[in-house]
Design an enzyme around this catalytic site. Sequence first.
Site, short mmCIF file in Angstrom:
data_model
loop_
_atom_site.label_atom_id
_atom_site.label_comp_id
_atom_site.label_asym_id
_atom_site.label_seq_id
_atom_site.Cartn_x
_atom_site.Cartn_y
_atom_site.Cartn_z
CG ASP A 126 1.55 4.44 5.33
OD1 ASP A 126 2.76 4.71 5.24
OD2 ASP A 126 0.99 3.60 4.60
CE1 TYR A 128 -0.60 6.38 -3.11
CE2 TYR A 128 -1.70 8.50 -3.46
CZ TYR A 128 -1.45 7.20 -3.86
OH TYR A 128 -2.06 6.69 -4.98
CG HIS A 133 2.79 3.84 -4.75
ND1 HIS A 133 2.54 2.51 -5.02
CD2 HIS A 133 1.91 4.20 -3.78
CE1 HIS A 133 1.54 2.09 -4.26
NE2 HIS A 133 1.13 3.10 -3.51
NE ARG A 142 -7.14 9.49 -10.23
CZ ARG A 142 -6.35 9.06 -9.25
NH1 ARG A 142 -6.84 8.25 -8.32
NH2 ARG A 142 -5.06 9.42 -9.19
CD GLU A 198 0.96 0.26 0.50
OE1 GLU A 198 0.08 0.51 -0.34
OE2 GLU A 198 1.16 0.95 1.53
CD GLU A 200 4.59 2.29 3.52
OE1 GLU A 200 4.67 3.18 4.40
OE2 GLU A 200 3.51 1.86 3.08
CG ASP A 232 0.81 0.09 5.47
OD1 ASP A 232 0.36 -0.33 6.55
OD2 ASP A 232 0.21 0.89 4.75
NE ARG A 236 -2.44 -2.73 -2.62
CZ ARG A 236 -1.84 -1.63 -2.22
NH1 ARG A 236 -2.55 -0.59 -1.79
NH2 ARG A 236 -0.52 -1.55 -2.23
CD GLN A 239 -6.08 0.61 -0.11
OE1 GLN A 239 -5.39 -0.40 -0.19
NE2 GLN A 239 -5.60 1.83 -0.27
CE1 TYR A 243 -10.15 5.77 -3.13
CE2 TYR A 243 -11.12 3.64 -3.65
CZ TYR A 243 -10.64 4.86 -4.06
OH TYR A 243 -10.65 5.20 -5.38
CE LYS A 252 -3.02 0.98 2.54
NZ LYS A 252 -1.68 0.78 1.97
CB THR A 256 1.82 -1.72 10.12
OG1 THR A 256 0.60 -1.24 9.54
CG2 THR A 256 2.99 -0.97 9.53
CB THR A 345 4.19 2.13 -1.81
OG1 THR A 345 3.12 1.53 -1.09
CG2 THR A 345 4.87 1.08 -2.67
CD GLU A 359 3.51 0.81 -7.41
OE1 GLU A 359 4.02 1.72 -8.08
OE2 GLU A 359 3.82 0.55 -6.23
#
Length: 427
Positions: A126, A128, A133, A142, A198, A200, A232, A236, A239, A243, A252, A256, A345, A359
Amino acid sequence: MPTRPTTRPSRSWVPMRPDHPFGPQTLPYGSFTGPDSLPHVGVAIGDHILDVTVAWRMLAVTDEDLFAAGSLDRFLAAGPATWSHVRTALIEWLCDASYRESVSPFLLPAHDVSMLLPFTVADYADFYASEHHAANLGRMFRPGSKPLTPNWKHMPIGYHGRAGTVVVSGTPVIRPRGQRRSAAGDVTVGPSLRLDIEAELGFVVGVPTAMGETVALDDFDSHVFGVCLVNDWSARDLQAWEYVPLGPFLGKSFATSVSPWVVPLSALRSARVAPPPRDPKPVPYLDDSQEAAWGLDVRLEVALNGTTISEPGFAQMYWTAAQQLAHMTVNGARLRTGDLFASGTISGPTKDSRGSLIELTWNGLEPLTVPGGRRTFLEDGDEVVITATAPGPAGTRVGLGEVRGTVLPPPAPPARSGAPSAHEGTR
């Protein structure tokens, strides 16, 4: 860019409305349980499915066992010449009225069959690839820093998923359990409280490669057969805790979902568009400025409990599937028939084009109102349906079908010494 066809495919003699997304311009492939309770390969045409397993054996003049196993595996491995030959034959059978009498016995009403996973998933990766996104998540997690990580515009970022938990549309999704950390820093074990989606696209590999071989950008459609829809599912909270430093794992790997129909790349010629401008210029093996780039004008719709909550557009994806495949093999990693890689995504610049709940609700701070109440993340019993279409020749629409899933509560945790764990969390 490739020349777009300007003529409409021949009208089919199979009864259907003129604007049907599964008209002869599409002809997607899938697998279903036939009247004999065995798996059969089928091709969707209007509201019917052509039983290709039986029809090919009876009507084809070559390779009569191509679809005998009831899955797409052997067909995928056969390569572009066979893919083209079969599609040409199917269009002729379904559009030339002289075939009506011989082909009609192999048509089944779509609502009378049960769809299966159409191919054996060999590996699952998968990516990104949406700048919108990635930047949205960067702004959330961040703040005060640049939204994108330093490597993001230099290569398609991705991770390897779990092929064994790729399931066909309609399979219920059981809420995953795992470790999560509270805002206060406490670590508990329990069901995910922040279950997400997600939206996709997935790309299905047909022709394999040997170890050490790479796939150049202009060889993309020599190896990739077609496209499916992907949800997917993402936990969260699991994750977020796991992660660092190696990326997604249990958040994850639990499920799927993919659509039951694989649309061949040859049906998407009219959907090809230039991707967004890239800055900085990609390194040579990713530089598609001199190639017929593989941007795709696919428009998705995400519905939660029957209400549309987002309409993402794939044309805005920064990295194309051809670049993803080139990057995935640049180190010599081999491809296998049935490899599935997903786009990541699909999100756009506006709120109503974001392809995930994290989001759409901005990490839970801006709940959505849908049937069943307000939502930040998914509740048990929620149903998510993702659909998509793309431009076809002469004003037609190519349908990608749907990927559907309903969230079920997790099973009770296993008892230990007759008592639940003190660390077991609750919803």
